[in-house]
Write an enzyme that holds these catalytic residues in place. Structure first.
Site, short mmCIF file in Angstrom:
data_model
loop_
_atom_site.label_atom_id
_atom_site.label_comp_id
_atom_site.label_asym_id
_atom_site.label_seq_id
_atom_site.Cartn_x
_atom_site.Cartn_y
_atom_site.Cartn_z
N ARG A 137 2.40 10.46 0.62
CA ARG A 137 3.22 10.19 -0.31
C ARG A 137 2.44 10.85 -1.73
NH1 ARG A 137 0.73 3.90 -1.92
NH2 ARG A 137 -1.29 4.78 -2.43
N GLU A 176 1.62 5.22 -9.68
CA GLU A 176 0.05 5.79 -9.97
C GLU A 176 0.25 7.29 -10.06
OE1 GLU A 176 -2.08 3.98 -6.78
OE2 GLU A 176 -2.38 2.10 -8.07
N GLU A 334 -0.39 -4.35 -10.24
CA GLU A 334 -0.56 -4.47 -8.81
C GLU A 334 -2.12 -5.05 -8.83
OE1 GLU A 334 -0.75 -1.08 -6.41
OE2 GLU A 334 1.32 -0.36 -6.90
N TRP A 342 -7.40 0.28 2.68
CA TRP A 342 -7.85 1.71 2.42
C TRP A 342 -9.28 1.64 2.31
CZ3 TRP A 342 -9.64 1.40 -2.56
CH2 TRP A 342 -9.12 0.26 -3.37
N GLU A 382 0.48 1.19 5.40
CA GLU A 382 -0.27 0.01 4.96
C GLU A 382 -0.09 -1.40 5.54
OE1 GLU A 382 1.06 0.80 0.90
OE2 GLU A 382 -0.88 1.52 0.52
N HIS A 385 -2.69 -3.94 5.00
CA HIS A 385 -2.85 -4.67 3.62
C HIS A 385 -2.19 -5.97 3.25
CE1 HIS A 385 -2.74 -4.61 -0.80
NE2 HIS A 385 -3.70 -3.15 -0.85
C1 GAL Z 1 -1.93 1.38 -4.96
C2 GAL Z 1 -0.56 1.83 -4.64
C3 GAL Z 1 0.32 0.87 -3.73
C4 GAL Z 1 -0.39 0.44 -2.41
C5 GAL Z 1 -1.95 -0.04 -3.11
C6 GAL Z 1 -2.54 -0.69 -1.59
O1 GAL Z 1 -2.68 2.26 -5.13
O2 GAL Z 1 0.12 1.93 -6.03
O3 GAL Z 1 1.55 1.44 -3.50
O4 GAL Z 1 -0.62 1.55 -2.04
O5 GAL Z 1 -2.40 0.95 -3.65
O6 GAL Z 1 -3.78 -1.19 -2.23
#
Ligand code: GAL
Length: 691
Positions: A137, A176, A334, A342, A382, A385
């Site tokens: 992405r 981001e 977020e 990650w 993800e 997550h």
């Molecule tokens: C952010 C991103 C999200 C998702 C998230 C996971 O950096 O904007 O789309 O990837 O991390 O922690």
């Protein structure tokens, strides 16, 4: 600023934008009826049969706001110029029918596969010339004209289609920006870089002079000879690297501004923002600069396992985000309900931690708590997550805590009409400071720009003292304690503002490595710290970093690490000196009375006891009081407004109850007191204070 609600409760603050493109501040309706609650919602990952359960669970959890559309370009424009809006139409209608508002994302963070295939040149190129392949992405270069054209076409199409949809409250531009596309070294970027240099410096002679290109005989004959800092076996010129960092931020901001221009044209009634990434070590974007271009500052924050004091790291980030928006409300776009996916080891949050973390952001000025993401994905990069609805479904600890926190936000809704009380203490810190520090090899590679700022911040917050973390350029008029721990470039105006603040009575503490460089990254000669020597009444003739693991003793009984200096007094008095070693007797903490105030210099990285000693001296000198008297382990902040005064208290001690002195009613537990409140282990309180 606040309007009475039909039920007598003050309604949440409108969004009042001070964005630089507006002729005057513009007011947009509040994003949500109280604190915004929800997260990224990706219904496109699920069969439509799941959507009904989604909204039913959202209502159960008190969700007010979801972010829709991030990364969905490939599902909205399925082939060049072929738009398929049906599913998004249905999602927005469904959300609206259920009273849920939408932060609508432009989907440009993930270019579709067909676009990457047809135009591979839109992708970023790394410093060794390797082009990013499809499959991730944010693969796009902000300098790609082709990408810009395609991106603005879908942005315009979305704005025209959904700009007046009643669910939409806010534009969320891309995602981001500058995360995975932090840097691009393509030929197209090189052209933009050279134009940027000509704009900043005028001509090649000015560039040569600014960067000191006589070193290694790097003199350029024309701006067209200047490449980006591509792979090299040695360090690049620090001036070049500093300008490259500035250019990169400006190039990415240019993309945001281009999307915003379309959105403003088509939907002037909707506020526009993009989600920042203010956490830990500053990255690519100069957010103090970006903050002037959004209608409300929005931030993403994730806990990092390598950080020992994660709550302190969160608090520092939140205070920084508020500071870059000049104290105005901001939005936590977020964070996570539990683990991310990650990191090496993705730590799950403990019971109760969701409430502590989410409330901590609100206590420090966020107008809500949004998570990535609503439903934990079952497929894709993800899939592990966390989400608000985990793989296990609604019958799970995480979802129960999500529902509980939604109910808590309902009880504290009156506080949504307030803002964080302005602090008398300011810490100056920004992205440019971090860039300057890493633009070239310094005396030690162990110095992190945010290390000393965070140490001082957590020492103050442990005492219940409010702190605003401000960009270096912020006005300092009414601050009584100003800390400038690690800001290598201090321009003349900032140096003058610090001197004026001390003159009128402020205590100003300058840390090592501050004020040593000019705006082009060149060392100011004559002794450190360059531009601030006179104000501080000191002169340092040599930096002597300490080896990893080494510490040095002081005559105040505490120790220090990382950094020492051979420091002379030139008008200042010594408060603390080295005890033993090569620098035995040399000052490391100094003070020079200036007007009604004082200027202090700290030439090392103190341990926790040292930081406490230094902060105690400064708190006394500036006569600072805590927002409330708190037991150790508590975090306390205050939000105030026409709706009243609200003391937010978080107990980080999960083993023992802790007490705070206050008079009022705790909206979380319903208890009232005129003396003190006991906060349960790991618990939170929001005390509406008696007037
Ligand atoms: C952010 C991103 C999200 C998702 C998230 C996971 O950096 O904007 O789309 O990837 O991390 O922690």
């Amino acid at each position: 600023m606040t309007m009475p609600h039909p039920d007598g409760v003050a309604s949440p603050l409108d969004v009042v934008s001070h964005a630089a493109d507006l002729p005057e501040p513009r007011r947009f309706p509040a994003i949500a009826p109280g604190f915004a609650y929800g997260g990224d919602y990706n219904p496109e990952q699920w069969p439509e049969s799941v959507w009904a359960e989604d909204v039913e669970l959202m209502r159960r959890a008190g969700v007010t706001t979801v972010t829709v559309g991030v990364f969905s370009w490939g599902l909205l424009e399925t082939a060049d110029g072929v738009f398929e809006w049906g599913w998004l139409d249905r999602v927005l209608d469904l959300l609206h029918e259920n009273g849920i508002g939408v932060a609508l994302a432009t989907p440009t963070a993930a270019p579709p596969m067909w676009l990457l295939r047809a135009h591979p040149e839109i992708a970023t190129v790394d410093e060794r010339g390797v082009r990013t392949a499809p499959g991730g992405r944010l693969a796009w270069s902000p300098s790609s004209a082709v990408f810009r054209r395609y991106a603005l076409r879908i942005v315009r199409a979305m704005a025209e289609r959904y700009g007046s949809h009643p669910a939409v409250r806010l534009w969320h531009v891309s995602n981001e920006i500058g995360n995975e596309n932090a840097q691009c070294f393509s030929d197209e970027t090189t052209v933009a870089w050279r134009a940027w240099l000509a704009d900043r410096h005028g001509d090649v002679d000015a560039v040569n002079a600014a960067w000191g290109t006589a070193f290694w005989g790097h003199r350029y004959g024309s701006i067209d000879e200047i490449d980006p800092p591509r792979f090299s076996r040695t360090a690049h010129n620090p001036g070049l690297r500093l300008d490259w960092a500035r250019f990169t931020s400006d190039a990415l901001l240019g993309h945001y501004l281009a999307e915003r221009a379309v959105l403003r044209e088509v939907t002037p009634h909707l506020p526009v923002t993009t989600n920042f990434m203010v956490m830990g070590d500053p990255g690519t974007d100069d957010y103090a600069r970006w903050a002037r271009e959004v209608d409300i500052v929005a931030n993403d924050h994730y806990l990092r396992p390598e950080v020992e004091d994660r709550a302190g790291d969160l608090a520092f980030s939140a205070d920084r985000v508020r500071g870059m928006g000049e104290g105005r409300p901001w939005l936590l776009m977020e964070h996570s309900t539990s683990a991310v996916n990650w990191q090496g080891v993705n730590l799950a949050k403990d019971p109760g931690q969701l409430a502590r973390n989410s409330l901590a952001h609100i206590a420090r000025g966020s107008q809500g708590a949004l998570y990535f993401q609503w439903r934990q994905s079952s497929a894709g990069a993800e899939q592990y997550h966390s989400g608000m609805v985990p793989h296990a479904g609604a019958d799970s600890r995480v979802f129960r805590e999500v529902v509980e926190f939604g109910a808590l936000l309902g009880r504290i809704a009156p506080a949504a009409a307030t803002t964080v009380e302005r602090a008398r203490v300011a810490i100056l810190f920004d992205d440019q400071a971090a860039w300057a520090l890493r633009a070239g090899p310094g005396p030690t590679d162990r110095l992190r720009a945010f290390d000393l700022p965070q140490l001082l911040h957590r020492t103050l917050t442990a005492r219940g003292i409010g702190v605003d973390v401000l960009p270096t350029s912020a006005p300092l008029d009414d601050r009584d304690l100003i800390l400038v721990p690690t800001v290598p470039v201090v321009g003349e105006p900032v140096a003058a503002a610090l001197a004026a603040a001390a003159e009128r009575g402020a205590q100003v503490l300058v840390g090592f490595s501050t004020g040593v460089l000019d705006e082009n990254g060149r060392v100011l000669t004559g002794g450190y710290p360059g531009r601030l020597r006179e104000l501080l009444g000191v002169r340092s003739t040599e930096v002597r970093p300490l080896a990893p693991g080494e510490s040095a003793a002081t005559d105040a009984g505490w120790t220090a690490s990382l950094w020492t200096e051979d420091l002379e007094l030139r008008g200042a008095e010594a408060l603390v000196r080295w005890s033993g070693g090569v620098l035995d007797g040399v000052p490391l903490l100094t003070r020079r009375p200036v007007g009604e105030g004082a200027a202090l210099y700290l030439a090392t990285r103190p341990d926790e006891r040292g930081a406490a000693d230094i902060i105690d001296r400064l708190v006394d000198a500036a006569a600072l009081a805590p927002v409330a008297e708190i037991d150790p382990g508590l975090e306390a902040t205050r939000r105030i407004g026409d709706a009243g005064s609200f003391l937010f208290v978080i107990n980080h001690d999960t083993d023992a109850p802790r007490a705070v002195r206050a008079h009022g009613v705790d909206l979380v537990s319903g208890r009232s007191s005129a003396g003190s409140f006991e906060i349960p282990p790991g618990g939170v309180a929001v005390i509406q204070e008696a007037r």
